[in-house]
Design an enzyme around this catalytic site. Sequence first.
Site, PDB file in Angstrom:
ATOM      1  N   CYS A   1      -3.235  -0.331  10.549  1.00 25.10           N
ATOM      2  CA  CYS A   1      -3.655  -1.295   9.527  1.00 25.10           C
ATOM      3  C   CYS A   1      -3.715  -0.616   8.163  1.00 25.10           C
ATOM      4  CB  CYS A   1      -5.024  -1.859   9.871  1.00 25.10           C
ATOM      5  SG  CYS A   1      -5.667  -2.953   8.590  1.00 25.10           S
ATOM      6  N   VAL A   2      -2.932  -1.123   7.227  1.00 31.00           N
ATOM      7  CA  VAL A   2      -2.836  -0.478   5.916  1.00 31.00           C
ATOM      8  C   VAL A   2      -4.152  -0.555   5.136  1.00 31.00           C
ATOM      9  CG1 VAL A   2      -1.846  -2.555   4.827  1.00 31.00           C
ATOM     10  CG2 VAL A   2      -1.455  -0.317   3.799  1.00 31.00           C
TER      11      VAL A   2
END
Lengths: 118, 118, 88, 88, 117, 117
Positions: free
Chosen positions: F78-79
């Site tokens: 997840c960025v």
Amino acid sequence: MKNVLVISQHAPFDDQHIRESLDMALIFAAIDQNISWLLSADAVLALKKNQQPELLGIKNYFKMIKTLELYDVENIYVCEKSLMDFNLTKENLIIDVKVANFEQQRALIAQQHQVVTL
Amino acid sequence: MKNVLVISQHAPFDDQHIRESLDMALIFAAIDQNISWLLSADAVLALKKNQQPELLGIKNYFKMIKTLELYDVENIYVCEKSLMDFNLTKENLIIDVKVANFEQQRALIAQQHQVVTL
Amino acid sequence: MSTLHIFSKPLSHYCINTLENLIDSNHAVLLVGDACYNINQFKQFSATLHLLEEDAIARAISLNESDIHISYAEFVGLTLSAQNTITW
Amino acid sequence: MSTLHIFSKPLSHYCINTLENLIDSNHAVLLVGDACYNINQFKQFSATLHLLEEDAIARAISLNESDIHISYAEFVGLTLSAQNTITW
Amino acid sequence: MAQFVLSLHTAPTDHDTTQRLIKFAEACIAGGHTISAIFLYQAGIFHASNHLELASDELPVKQLWQELSAKEIPLLLCVTAAEKRGLDTQDTGVFTVAGLAEFAMLASEADKWVQFK
Amino acid sequence: MAQFVLSLHTAPTDHDTTQRLIKFAEACIAGGHTISAIFLYQAGIFHASNHLELASDELPVKQLWQELSAKEIPLLLCVTAAEKRGLDTQDTGVFTVAGLAEFAMLASEADKWVQFK
């Protein structure tokens, strides 16, 4: 469409637990899933009125919780016992929630396809 | 010379809590301080005999606990109540420890210059 | 000179059954951060609790007369007047 | 089809007073990792507990006849036979 | 006047603990005390990352550390804790890579050691 | 045959949870099932660091991920979780940077979502 439930149990400023729960709830709403959010134990404190984390220099993410309704996240449940543990009532909370006893919480869980604790 | 106490309460494989407690105890011994280590609650399980984390591919750090004596870390205390909670006795442990009741633990804390929980 | 015990989370976060016996009634207890939400949970440790005022106010906690509200300067002072400090 | 509850830490790690009421007696409970150390702590949730055998053996836990010891293939099977899975 | 060491055990995502440690450090200095080290240990080592990206309405973590550094408080991080957590120890900004022994020496010389978590 | 998504929430220092997720993933594949994603979230994102330095007698975390990647299991992180934790998202090895929405889509299409923590 899947029924997805996010369960939160951490205190409001314990790392990013509640904020990441909120993100998760919003994302599932955005992709049109039937999302519910259950706040239990210390997590119910995240809904307490009149908090001002900006006084500490911390972002007021409680304002983002208030936008849940705009994004059609309507199934927000709060554990009845946890509210009582912290001497809170529905009226002390920043949003309209469904107060759920344990039987109702078990029924909620039974309806889900996916459950995530954050 | 300072009296320094490390207190551990986490389970043996809960992140690196016990391993970092062990590192801290060894370092203070290496610089000739009067170090003590108190293992309480789930942390007492780190002293349980016959464990083989290498079967899971995980380093057997329990072998490093056994070297504490070599490095003159002799003040290792274990909470008596926590041992009972897990049905353990001194004989079930990999090293020789001082089993301490709560009064003894309070006395231990009262003697310290620095106390660190890890 | 006694110990200063610092808590930053509600009580459920801690190993209560081993912890409660490690705090002497003459020890000082300081609640900071999320520990301020429910002061009553910590009353079992000490009749007088210290609260970090800034943290309590940000959480909309009504300050009670029986508790001692402290500033950061007083927080520093508490650590100095204690024999040692334990952050649980 | 019911819920599979997975625990990986000893019970003291969890918010027990809200948790115990969320587990139905017909739900499946699986202990993995450090939760295997004291199986009795979890008996209140279910008379029959599943243990990840590999994790229990590495921790020198004596396997009891009343508990069900499972392999990873069976762990996968448990998640498939459950309506949903909760990792606490 | 007393000599303090402070240790930080929580990640930079724990904004609440971060702001508290920083205010405590400032209060020490304001009170005429000395801080011989602020030491990053456990998940605290991630404060020394140079890749923290936070929105402008978040706690300005990086800036707060720069301000403390400007007050000449030694900011150290534990190299062993960092390596096993995947922090790039070649690029730690205002923090200085140190061994646990170095911190333990400072802690045993200090009057007070206060942990933040 | 079922479709799984797995999410990992603990840091690479939690060797126990790491080995368990990996063995579970292998058992899924061995059982003929599909894994549409292993997703790193919360502290799990640090598995995508290219600076993990572990001794040879430690769990070979990096190698285990490479082996899973070779089995063509999509490894995502997840960025948003990464940026606020200070991970270098330009250099994530066998992991692919993804948005939370991308994972949520996969999770809502999967038969089962199993969390590891």
